[in-house]
Design a protein around this motif. Structure first.
Motif, PDB file in Angstrom:
ATOM      1  N   THR A 259       0.845  -1.196   0.000  1.00  0.00           N
ATOM      2  CA  THR A 259       0.000   0.000   0.000  1.00  0.00           C
ATOM      3  C   THR A 259       0.877   1.241   0.000  1.00  0.00           C
ATOM      4  OG1 THR A 259      -1.707  -1.153   1.256  1.00  0.00           O
ATOM      5  CG2 THR A 259      -1.812   1.243   1.239  1.00  0.00           C
ATOM      6  N   GLU A 260       0.613   2.167  -0.923  1.00  0.00           N
ATOM      7  CA  GLU A 260       1.364   3.422  -0.942  1.00  0.00           C
ATOM      8  C   GLU A 260       0.784   4.361   0.108  1.00  0.00           C
ATOM      9  OE1 GLU A 260       2.710   5.269  -4.565  1.00  0.00           O
ATOM     10  OE2 GLU A 260       1.852   3.575  -5.670  1.00  0.00           O
TER      11      GLU A 260
ATOM     12  N   ARG B 122       0.986   8.264   2.182  1.00  0.00           N
ATOM     13  CA  ARG B 122       1.385   9.667   2.143  1.00  0.00           C
ATOM     14  C   ARG B 122       1.736  10.067   3.569  1.00  0.00           C
ATOM     15  NH1 ARG B 122      -1.348  13.326  -1.238  1.00  0.00           N
ATOM     16  NH2 ARG B 122      -3.144  11.968  -1.027  1.00  0.00           N
TER      17      ARG B 122
ATOM     18  N   LEU C 228      -2.696   6.271   0.234  1.00  0.00           N
ATOM     19  CA  LEU C 228      -3.072   6.961  -0.998  1.00  0.00           C
ATOM     20  C   LEU C 228      -4.201   6.194  -1.664  1.00  0.00           C
ATOM     21  CD1 LEU C 228       0.359   7.873  -2.601  1.00  0.00           C
ATOM     22  CD2 LEU C 228      -1.305   9.429  -1.637  1.00  0.00           C
ATOM     23  N   GLN C 229      -5.152   6.900  -2.172  1.00  0.00           N
ATOM     24  CA  GLN C 229      -6.238   6.275  -2.915  1.00  0.00           C
ATOM     25  C   GLN C 229      -5.864   6.325  -4.390  1.00  0.00           C
ATOM     26  OE1 GLN C 229      -8.778   4.780  -1.456  1.00  0.00           O
ATOM     27  NE2 GLN C 229      -8.014   5.387   0.548  1.00  0.00           N
ATOM     28  N   THR C 230      -5.186   5.299  -4.866  1.00  0.00           N
ATOM     29  CA  THR C 230      -4.760   5.267  -6.256  1.00  0.00           C
ATOM     30  C   THR C 230      -5.744   4.463  -7.077  1.00  0.00           C
ATOM     31  OG1 THR C 230      -3.388   3.342  -5.850  1.00  0.00           O
ATOM     32  CG2 THR C 230      -2.316   5.470  -5.681  1.00  0.00           C
ATOM     33  N   GLN C 231      -6.016   4.945  -8.270  1.00  0.00           N
ATOM     34  CA  GLN C 231      -6.889   4.229  -9.179  1.00  0.00           C
ATOM     35  C   GLN C 231      -6.067   3.208  -9.946  1.00  0.00           C
ATOM     36  OE1 GLN C 231      -8.806   7.063 -11.678  1.00  0.00           O
ATOM     37  NE2 GLN C 231     -10.157   7.806 -10.076  1.00  0.00           N
ATOM     38  N   LYS C 232      -6.667   2.086 -10.234  1.00  0.00           N
ATOM     39  CA  LYS C 232      -5.980   1.079 -11.028  1.00  0.00           C
ATOM     40  C   LYS C 232      -5.806   1.610 -12.436  1.00  0.00           C
ATOM     41  CE  LYS C 232      -7.233  -2.822  -8.350  1.00  0.00           C
ATOM     42  NZ  LYS C 232      -7.019  -4.202  -8.307  1.00  0.00           N
ATOM     43  N   ARG C 233      -4.600   1.397 -12.973  1.00  0.00           N
ATOM     44  CA  ARG C 233      -4.308   1.879 -14.312  1.00  0.00           C
ATOM     45  C   ARG C 233      -4.975   0.986 -15.346  1.00  0.00           C
ATOM     46  NH1 ARG C 233       2.001   2.479 -14.523  1.00  0.00           N
ATOM     47  NH2 ARG C 233       1.440   2.534 -16.701  1.00  0.00           N
TER      48      ARG C 233
END
Length: 95
Positions: free
Chosen positions: A30-31, A33, A47-52
């Protein structure tokens, strides 16, 4: 009342790292911040990252003759390998 956890800072290569307790529920990889706040110290949040996604709309029509191969065409014959031969002398070098 807020839950309290203890964590330890340790050396990892040329950096320092903070190991978070498993009880916090973060998945491996998990990334995070980290924000330094003047009065409160640090705030750590995922971080709430969207899947690419890969966008193929630009190339979808550029190969009109390209068709998916049939399932029968995707089956490959096993090529004989040297080490499959019981008389192969290379076994002596390995053993």
């Amino acid at each position: 009342m807020a839950e309290e956890y203890r964590a330890k800072v340790f050396k990892s290569g040329n950096s320092v790292a903070l190991r978070l307790p498993k009880a916090l529920g973060f998945a491996e990889g998990t990334e995070m911040r980290i924000v330094r706040e003047e009065q409160a110290g640090f705030r750590i949040e995922p971080l709430q990252t969207q899947k690419r996604k890969i966008d193929l709309t630009g190339i979808a029509g550029s190969l009109p003759d390209l068709q998916p191969s049939a399932a029968e065409a995707r089956v490959f014959d096993d090529k004989p390998r040297v080490w499959d031969d019981p008389d192969w002398t290379g076994w002596k070098a390995i053993l």
